[in-house]
Design a protein around this motif. Structure first.
Motif, short mmCIF file in Angstrom:
data_model
loop_
_atom_site.label_atom_id
_atom_site.label_comp_id
_atom_site.label_asym_id
_atom_site.label_seq_id
_atom_site.Cartn_x
_atom_site.Cartn_y
_atom_site.Cartn_z
N MET A 105 38.36 61.33 68.14
CA MET A 105 38.71 62.49 66.97
C MET A 105 37.96 63.78 67.41
O MET A 105 36.93 64.48 68.04
N LYS A 106 38.42 64.84 66.94
CA LYS A 106 39.01 65.97 66.64
C LYS A 106 36.91 66.27 66.46
O LYS A 106 36.53 65.90 65.44
N ASP A 107 36.43 66.98 67.58
CA ASP A 107 34.93 67.81 66.96
C ASP A 107 34.02 66.53 66.85
O ASP A 107 33.22 67.22 66.94
N SER A 108 34.34 65.47 67.21
CA SER A 108 33.45 64.16 67.65
C SER A 108 32.42 64.45 68.59
O SER A 108 31.18 64.51 68.13
N VAL A 109 32.78 65.12 69.93
CA VAL A 109 32.18 65.22 71.14
C VAL A 109 32.41 66.61 71.26
O VAL A 109 33.27 67.15 71.62
N SER A 110 31.26 67.27 71.72
CA SER A 110 32.01 68.86 72.91
C SER A 110 32.29 68.79 74.18
O SER A 110 32.59 67.69 75.09
N GLN A 111 33.39 69.43 74.59
CA GLN A 111 33.86 69.42 75.91
C GLN A 111 32.96 69.17 77.20
O GLN A 111 33.44 68.36 78.16
N GLY A 112 31.80 70.14 77.04
CA GLY A 112 30.75 70.34 78.18
C GLY A 112 30.47 68.45 78.45
O GLY A 112 30.04 67.52 79.20
N PHE A 113 30.07 68.24 77.01
CA PHE A 113 30.30 66.33 77.30
C PHE A 113 30.93 65.44 77.51
O PHE A 113 30.78 64.69 78.73
N LEU A 114 32.01 65.87 77.40
CA LEU A 114 33.19 64.84 77.91
C LEU A 114 33.27 65.22 79.43
O LEU A 114 33.50 64.30 80.36
N GLU A 115 33.47 66.15 79.86
CA GLU A 115 33.44 66.52 81.06
C GLU A 115 32.18 66.71 82.21
O GLU A 115 32.41 65.37 82.82
#
Length: 141
Positions: free
Chosen positions: A39-49
């Motif tokens: 879901m949008k905004d549930s995790v940061s892009q940095g975390f995903l990367e």
């Protein structure tokens, strides 16, 4: 129809690492893409990367494909996906939504894995119970 896993953002690491249990291992040793709806905004892009880099390094036959979803209209979209042959492998949902998705028959019974591999003894009961329907654990908090 394939069975899917519902996961909260906090448990994303646990849910996606089910490859160790055989859920996402590429049958026959082949490469496999695991599609995850977040879901949008549930995790940061940095975390995903960072997560993707670490996970794919530890599991070279698996590629993670994250698809960010909007909350607006997500209920019908998930139900439609669960009824299709091309649903995502892991879906992040709100804990109050698990029961309606479990009725679709498109979710995987994670009761054994939750006890054996996913540390269910450490889960807060208030977060775990909405993912359990008739004694079967479908959602991971």
């Amino acid at each position: 129809m394939k069975n899917r896993i519902l996961a909260g953002a906090i448990a994303l690491v646990s849910s996606v690492t089910l490859s160790g249990c055989g859920y996402f291992s590429g049958g026959g040793g082949g490469d496999r893409t695991v599609t995850v709806w977040l879901m949008k905004d549930s995790v940061s892009q940095g975390f995903l990367e960072k997560f993707t880099e670490s996970y794919e390094k530890d599991n070279p036959s698996i590629t993670l494909d994250f698809k960010i979803q909007e909350w607006s209209g997500i209920g019908p979209k998930v139900l439609s996906a669960l009824e299709s042959d091309d649903a995502p492998d892991v879906i992040e949902v709100g804990n109050t939504q698990v029961a309606q998705y479990a009725e679709s028959g498109g979710l995987r019974d994670l009761t054994l894995e939750s006890m054996r591999d996913l540390g269910s003894e450490d889960w807060l009961p208030g977060l775990a119970q909405p993912g359990q329907i008739s004694g079967v654990q479908y959602g991971i908090p």
